[in-house]
Motif scaffolding. Structure first.
Motif, PDB file in Angstrom:
ATOM      1  N   PRO A 162      -1.349  10.603   2.522  1.00  0.00           N
ATOM      2  CA  PRO A 162      -0.928   9.243   2.166  1.00  0.00           C
ATOM      3  C   PRO A 162      -0.494   8.405   3.355  1.00  0.00           C
ATOM      4  CG  PRO A 162       0.082  10.873   0.719  1.00  0.00           C
ATOM      5  CD  PRO A 162      -0.537  11.627   1.846  1.00  0.00           C
ATOM      6  N   GLU A 163       0.065   9.033   4.392  1.00  0.00           N
ATOM      7  CA  GLU A 163       0.593   8.281   5.535  1.00  0.00           C
ATOM      8  C   GLU A 163      -0.508   7.516   6.252  1.00  0.00           C
ATOM      9  OE1 GLU A 163       3.859   7.936   6.206  1.00  0.00           O
ATOM     10  OE2 GLU A 163       4.048   9.048   4.306  1.00  0.00           O
ATOM     11  N   ILE A 164      -1.704   8.079   6.291  1.00  0.00           N
ATOM     12  CA  ILE A 164      -2.823   7.420   6.971  1.00  0.00           C
ATOM     13  C   ILE A 164      -3.191   6.119   6.279  1.00  0.00           C
ATOM     14  CG2 ILE A 164      -5.284   7.642   7.529  1.00  0.00           C
ATOM     15  CD1 ILE A 164      -3.562   9.258   9.373  1.00  0.00           C
ATOM     16  N   LEU A 165      -2.984   6.053   4.969  1.00  0.00           N
ATOM     17  CA  LEU A 165      -3.414   4.886   4.196  1.00  0.00           C
ATOM     18  C   LEU A 165      -2.389   3.755   4.167  1.00  0.00           C
ATOM     19  CD1 LEU A 165      -4.995   6.834   1.205  1.00  0.00           C
ATOM     20  CD2 LEU A 165      -6.230   5.628   3.013  1.00  0.00           C
ATOM     21  N   LYS A 166      -1.148   4.053   4.486  1.00  0.00           N
ATOM     22  CA  LYS A 166      -0.096   3.047   4.337  1.00  0.00           C
ATOM     23  C   LYS A 166      -0.327   1.774   5.153  1.00  0.00           C
ATOM     24  CE  LYS A 166       3.611   6.088   2.778  1.00  0.00           C
ATOM     25  NZ  LYS A 166       4.919   6.700   3.097  1.00  0.00           N
ATOM     26  N   PRO A 167      -0.852   1.832   6.397  1.00  0.00           N
ATOM     27  CA  PRO A 167      -1.055   0.585   7.146  1.00  0.00           C
ATOM     28  C   PRO A 167      -2.213  -0.272   6.644  1.00  0.00           C
ATOM     29  CG  PRO A 167      -0.887   2.490   8.625  1.00  0.00           C
ATOM     30  CD  PRO A 167      -1.095   3.015   7.249  1.00  0.00           C
ATOM     31  N   LEU A 168      -2.989   0.248   5.688  1.00  0.00           N
ATOM     32  CA  LEU A 168      -4.190  -0.450   5.242  1.00  0.00           C
ATOM     33  C   LEU A 168      -3.963  -1.417   4.093  1.00  0.00           C
ATOM     34  CD1 LEU A 168      -6.694   2.527   5.391  1.00  0.00           C
ATOM     35  CD2 LEU A 168      -6.976   0.370   6.602  1.00  0.00           C
TER      36      LEU A 168
END
Length: 589
Positions: free
Chosen positions: A452-458
């Motif tokens: 999930p952390e990878i998707l948060k800036p998107l």
């Protein structure tokens, strides 16, 4: 100027702004050339397979490959751009010859050799290559007058403004009801705001898929897939025992708001089983090819009925959109229908059906040849070969394909940079690319592996994407040389309202240090005073009119993402959110 040595061919050049449009008439071998030197710097967009395009650079124009769909030549401070066209019957391409390059126009049918004033190509000149390529695309829309529009004139379906997930890498050809629900549960447990999901290849009743043994290699699996034929346009009875409607309903009950269904133009990769239920149902709308394949007929009325019937059934299951694959398959209609006619029939059939049943919510896929590109009215189209996980080499290939294809296909369509994984070693770089792409963002993580952390800036908390306004392209100074073979940074630009964004990569093939500079104006915004912010280093500051940033990247894993916002009076503060890649867009919310 354009010329031909074939006395049976007539070329008519019509003046257009900053250039001319060439029409061809005649019979036989329709080959013609232009007067030009062979030694200019150039960028070609090559249709390297039946389905996809990629950039090509060389030392002389005579090295051009066989299927060039766009050619940009630099001569001093001036650029010349050639854009071959697929018209209503004939298709034109560029290839190298002993003197430089030539155009050739063909129909895909031996019996169709007479050409009557078909639009063959556009030639335009200018000093700004990005503006030049956009102007040519606009002129192509005007001259073809077949419904083709620029990307900026199209409406992006609402579903693609949110984060998504695709079943392909997780489940591949063994996609099934329970596997889909297991992934949905994972996404909800991890609080990942996935809004839509795609049920990908291959949910349908294709008997040969059940014969593929466990443990087969990916290459062997693909070979078996491509030999498969569909029996019925229903869920496979073993993998979807309660039908497609039940699977979609359960996915939505589990928290996925919108579900899409994948299928190829050809039913399955090798068509329909001749004696199967779907072939019988579509008997009036299909054609039997010499190789024994039963596929949709290249006729506007029949293709319209074929796709309308399939989309209506997908809609009845509760699906909200479709992804239609294998669109560049028109070689199969060789000596059946001229390529312009077959393409227009198929693309119009697809667009009409998806407009009617899904309000245009469609991902076009494997459809980058010009016959597809010049005949669509829909908004979204894939722009690269398939995603390959755990591959540094694939990342460089993909970023080149997608960015440079933005120069051609991206003028007409919202470019889809394909799915990717959040736990891949290239995950952050892939996420930056999708953020700046201006197109859909959807992952294909295997079950249990979403980070999930990878998707948060998107995206925002509800999964809403902060989309850039255009299809991302390289900056103008990156056009004329292969970024993998230089010691210069590779810059991908886009625009967000009055602000600009630029992702900067090191894709040097030898993993060497690269450097260069960047100015706000390169992103497509006017020259002026800007506040800049770099996401990864957290550096910010003010650039006054004409100033540039110096950038050095140590290796392939060193990259940057810059945003440029107009400087407000008496304020040097960056106005966007610093926790989001496209945080500069938040000032417009």
């Amino acid at each position: 100027m354009v010329y031909t040595e074939n006395k049976n061919v007539r070329l008519d050049a019509v003046t257009i702004p900053n250039g001319y449009a060439c029409y061809v008439s005649g019979e036989g071998e329709l080959v013609y050339c232009v007067d030009t030197d062979d030694t200019h710097e150039f960028l070609a967009i090559e249709n390297h397979s039946a389905f996809w395009c990629r950039p090509f650079w060389g030392k002389s124009l005579s090295e051009l490959p066989q299927r060039v769909q766009a050619l940009l030549i630099k001569n001093g401070e001036t650029y010349t751009y050639y854009l071959p066209i697929c018209d209503s019957v004939f298709k034109t391409l560029i290839r190298g010859n002993e003197n430089g390059f030539e155009f050739y126009t063909h129909s895909n049918c031996e019996s169709v050799r007479a050409c009557d004033r078909q639009l063959a190509f556009l030639c335009m000149e200018g000093e700004d290559p990005l503006a030049l390529m956009k102007a040519a695309a606009k002129e192509a829309c005007r001259l073809l007058d077949n419904g083709l529009k620029l990307r900026e004139e199209k409406k992006l379906p609402q579903v693609f403004r949110y984060l998504g997930w695709c079943s392909w890498d997780a489940l591949q050809i063994r996609v099934n009801h329970e596997g889909l629900l297991e992934k949905v549960r994972e996404l909800r447990e991890k609080k990942v705001p996935v809004h839509f999901a795609i049920i990908d290849d291959m949910w349908a009743d294709v008997p040969s898929l059940g014969e593929i043994p466990e443990g087969i290699s990916f290459k062997e699996m693909v070979r078996a897939m491509h030999a498969g034929k569909m029996r019925s346009f229903e869920g496979d009875p073993k993998r979807f025992p309660h039908g497609m409607a039940a699977a979609i309903a359960d996915m939505k009950s589990g928290g996925i708001e919108e579900v899409g269904v994948w299928f190829p133009t050809t039913g399955y990769w090798a068509g329909l089983e001749p004696d199967g239920d779907e072939a019988q149902r579509q008997a009036e709308n299909t054609v039997l090819l010499e190789n024994g394949q039963v596929i949709v007929a290249p006729d506007e009325e029949k293709a319209a009925r074929y796709f309308d019937d399939q989309c209506a059934r997908v809609k009845s299951w509760g699906a909200d959109f479709v992804k239609i694959d294998n669109q560049g398959f028109h070689k199969r209609y060789e000596n059946v229908a001229p390529i312009g006619e077959s393409a227009r029939a198929i693309q119009r059939g697809i667009d009409a059906a998806t407009d009617r049943h899904f309000d245009g919510a469609l991902i076009n896929c494997m459809g980058m040849p010009s016959e597809c590109m010049f005949n669509r009215t829909s908004a979204v189209s894939r722009c690269s070969d398939d995603f390959i996980p755990e591959s540094r080499e694939w990342f460089a290939k993909n970023v080149l394909q997608c960015a440079y294809n933005g120069l051609l296909q991206g003028q007409f369509y919202v470019n889809d940079w394909d799915m990717w994984w959040t736990d891949d070693e290239q995950a952050v770089k892939n996420s930056v690319c999708r953020a700046i792409s201006g197109g859909p963002v959807y992952v294909s993580d295997k079950i249990g592996r979403t980070n999930p952390e990878i998707l948060k800036p998107l995206c925002l908390a509800d999964g809403r994407l902060l989309l850039a306004d255009e299809s991302a392209t390289p900056t103008a100074d990156c056009l004329m040389e292969n970024p993998t073979a230089t010691d210069r940074i590779f810059k991908i630009r886009n625009r967000v309202g009055k602000s600009g964004v630029c992702a900067v990569f090191n894709i040097n093939a030898e993993n060497k240090r690269v450097s260069g500079s960047l100015s706000p104006v390169e992103t497509g915004i006017p020259d002026g005073d800007y506040v800049y912010y770099e996401y990864f280093t957290k550096q910010s500051g003010v650039l006054k009119k004409g100033e540039r940033l110096e950038v050095t990247l140590s290796d392939n894993d060193d990259f940057r993402l810059y945003s440029f916002a107009p400087k407000r009076e008496n304020c040097d503060q960056y106005p966007g959110r610093t926790d989001l890649f496209m945080g500069v867009a938040c000032q417009q919310l």
